[in-house]
Design a protein around this motif. Structure first.
Motif, mmCIF file in Angstrom:
data_model
loop_
_atom_site.group_PDB
_atom_site.id
_atom_site.type_symbol
_atom_site.label_atom_id
_atom_site.label_comp_id
_atom_site.label_asym_id
_atom_site.label_seq_id
_atom_site.Cartn_x
_atom_site.Cartn_y
_atom_site.Cartn_z
ATOM 1 N N ALA A 50 0.831 -1.204 0.000
ATOM 2 C CA ALA A 50 0.000 0.000 0.000
ATOM 3 C C ALA A 50 0.867 1.256 0.000
ATOM 4 C CB ALA A 50 -0.922 -0.005 1.211
ATOM 5 N N LEU A 79 3.831 1.533 -1.254
ATOM 6 C CA LEU A 79 4.474 1.641 -2.560
ATOM 7 C C LEU A 79 3.483 1.884 -3.694
ATOM 8 C CD1 LEU A 79 7.163 -1.157 -2.220
ATOM 9 C CD2 LEU A 79 7.475 1.305 -1.997
ATOM 10 N N GLY A 80 2.186 1.847 -3.403
ATOM 11 C CA GLY A 80 1.191 2.168 -4.414
ATOM 12 C C GLY A 80 0.632 0.995 -5.180
ATOM 13 N N GLY A 133 -2.068 -1.139 -5.157
ATOM 14 C CA GLY A 133 -3.376 -1.314 -4.514
ATOM 15 C C GLY A 133 -3.928 -2.720 -4.611
#
Length: 57
Positions: A16, A18-19, A21
């Motif tokens: 989360a 680090l992006g 999703g």
């Protein structure tokens, strides 16, 4: 079992941050399932010990 739940939870948090999703959601879902399985097994174990009349070891 609880160790696996915590491992997936940590993976979800890192993903989360680090992006990622999708990976974070999947890891959080797996961690939640493993945690509830652990809780159910704990309750079953405690009830079986109570019904047998043996003290917990």
């Amino acid at each position: 079992m609880l160790r696996w739940a915590l491992t997936f939870f940590v993976v979800a948090i890192i993903a989360a941050v680090l992006g990622f999703g999708g990976i974070a959601g999947a890891s959080a879902g797996i961690a939640k399932i493993l945690f509830f399985v652990f809780v159910v097994l704990l309750v079953v174990s405690l009830v079986s010990h109570v019904l047998r009349g043996k003290p917990p070891v």
